[in-house]
Design an enzyme around this catalytic site. Structure first.
Site, mmCIF file in Angstrom:
data_model
loop_
_atom_site.group_PDB
_atom_site.id
_atom_site.type_symbol
_atom_site.label_atom_id
_atom_site.label_comp_id
_atom_site.label_asym_id
_atom_site.label_seq_id
_atom_site.Cartn_x
_atom_site.Cartn_y
_atom_site.Cartn_z
ATOM 1 N N HIS A 25 69.740 64.637 -46.783
ATOM 2 C CA HIS A 25 70.563 65.806 -47.138
ATOM 3 C C HIS A 25 70.945 66.577 -45.879
ATOM 4 C CE1 HIS A 25 71.634 69.433 -49.603
ATOM 5 N NE2 HIS A 25 71.273 70.044 -48.481
ATOM 6 N N GLU A 26 69.960 66.810 -45.021
ATOM 7 C CA GLU A 26 70.241 67.548 -43.790
ATOM 8 C C GLU A 26 71.119 66.734 -42.831
ATOM 9 O OE1 GLU A 26 69.692 70.608 -43.701
ATOM 10 O OE2 GLU A 26 68.443 70.634 -45.499
ATOM 11 N N HIS A 29 74.629 67.466 -43.435
ATOM 12 C CA HIS A 29 75.144 68.650 -42.739
ATOM 13 C C HIS A 29 75.308 68.371 -41.241
ATOM 14 C CE1 HIS A 29 74.713 71.094 -46.280
ATOM 15 N NE2 HIS A 29 73.397 71.027 -46.302
#
Length: 443
Positions: A25-26, A29
């Site tokens: 998920h990170e 980003h």
């Protein structure tokens, strides 16, 4: 001992899967941030004290002591003080102080040469892409795992082989009596059907799947029909008359529908009292996205009714009421379910692995939906802030007014702290409930 080890392996599977999901998920980003030349100072999994880190290039990568999330630190997340362009306090008000401190933290790593690499200077569409990158990664993981599940293992589908034959006619949702000698037999029991029988024809029509057979039975209440079944190498024909009784209303996936109060919806229909076995049947790639869509819709329904669901969780946790099996659970609850699945030695290994993969697919789709909630500190809140910035800049341009500049999302920090506090309370409640009153999915 073997059962305990299998239970632990299931819990570890979920623990590792959740950490990997958070890490990816990170990454969702991190990659667009670097693509758009924003300087990322830290990429961390977890919170609290750092237990390991290594700097590569301009970014420090590491793990924190509390594996309850993660973050990507981009410089200049908030614009400078809108009054004088500084990051120092311009007011002694509590909310202004909170905003100013946040700006200071956002700019503490900014170097003179980084003036064009701060997040707040990005165009709105780039901000949105960066913030949607995390949820998009969870969606991608969910799609991939669902594809592995459906195409590699298959979905559990009812067959025309019987797994059970009910002895007694009872009202829907009620258990059979212990003494079968005094009850009214079901049509299936009266006809002599047994588990293992394979239904071949019904009312002169060939039976190819359980769903169609169920429709025919429901439409034949009170009508005597011929039904044939195979037992061993012999085909047997018998007359059977479905009885009219209350039966659950089911959706396209075969799941029982419930009303607004959570009670099963029923309809009067034919019933003979037998249940099918199930088998994993591989599906085509065309089934993956609809399955993901159905899963997201179900998760969205839970999220939409989350306050009501949490009240139910609290009532169950502090009373004798049972937990709603369709309600929210914490990562502790997910781990417990995974442990139970892994320790079911009577279930084939392939089916247990398939269930665990489906569980992790659901976790990632839940992360996707939850992070889109338009509240800070969730990704959806940052997206909403970017959309507001774009809207007010568009309006200013239409009316030929001065560009208002980047929206100072630091002003929303009081709301952020309230939302974060509520999220922590929600998490604590779910963890407590999953310990003292876990969801019972397997009877």
């Amino acid at each position: 001992m073997v059962t305990v080890l299998l239970f632990i392996s299931g819990v570890l599977f979920v623990a590792i899967g959740v950490v990997v999901s958070i890490a990816l998920h990170e990454v969702g980003h991190l990659l667009p941030a670097k693509l758009f030349n924003v300087r990322v100072s830290r990429y961390m999994i977890g919170f609290g004290p750092t237990i390991w880190s290594r700097k590569k290039g301009e970014t420090e990568y590491g793990f924190k002591a509390i594996p309850a999330g993660g973050y990507v630190a981009m410089i200049g997340m908030y614009p400078p003080n809108p009054v004088d362009g500084s990051v120092r306090p311009s007011s002694t008000g509590m909310f202004q102080t909170l905003a100013t401190e946040a700006r200071s933290l956002a700019h503490e790593d900014v170097r003179p040469e980084d003036s064009n690499r701060v997040f707040y200077r990005l165009p709105v569409w780039k901000k949105i892409i960066i913030m949607l990158g995390g949820p998009a990664m969870n969606l991608l993981i969910g799609i991939v795992l669902t594809g592995v599940l459906l195409m590699g293992f298959g979905s559990a589908q009812a067959t025309t082989t019987l797994s059970q034959v009910s002895a007694c006619q009872v009202a829907y949702g009620q258990p059979e009596p212990a003494d079968h000698s005094t009850c009214t037999k079901t049509p299936a029991a009266a006809a002599g059907l047994l588990p293992g029988d394979v239904i071949k024809t019904f009312d002169g029509r060939a039976v190819t799947n359980w769903t169609t057979l169920t429709e025919w039975i429901r439409a034949s209440a009170g009508k005597s029909v011929q039904m044939s079944y195979q037992r061993g190498g012999e085909t047997i024909t018998t007359a059977i008359t479905p009885v009219l009784t209350a039966r659950p209303v089911v959706d396209a996936n075969g799941n029982a529908k419930v009303d607004a109060d959570g009670k099963p919806e029923t309809v009067s229909a034919g019933f003979i009292g037998m249940g099918p076995t199930s088998a994993l049947v591989p599906e085509s790639a065309a089934a993956v996205l609809p399955a993901v869509g159905n899963n997201i819709a179900q998760i969205g329904g839970v999220v939409f009714h989350l306050p009501q669901k949490l009240v139910g969780v609290a009532q169950a946790a502090f009373s004798s009421q049972p937990r709603d099996p369709n309600g929210p659970i914490s990562v502790v609850g997910v781990g417990r379910v995974a442990g139970e699945v892994a320790s079911m030695e009577q279930v084939p290994l392939s089916s247990r692995i398939a269930t665990l993969i489906g569980l992790m697919a659901g976790v990632n789709l839940a992360l996707f939906v939850f992070n889109l909630i338009p509240l800070l500190p969730l990704d959806g809140g940052h997206v909403l802030g970017a959309l507001y910035e774009g809207a007010r800049r568009t309006v200013a341009k239409l009316f030929k007014k001065k560009d208002p500049g980047a929206f100072d999302i630091a002003k929303m920090l009081p709301v952020t702290y309230v939302a974060a506090s509520l999220l922590m309370v929600m998490g604590a409640l779910l963890i407590y409930a999953d310990i003292v009153k876990p969801v019972n999915l397997f009877g």
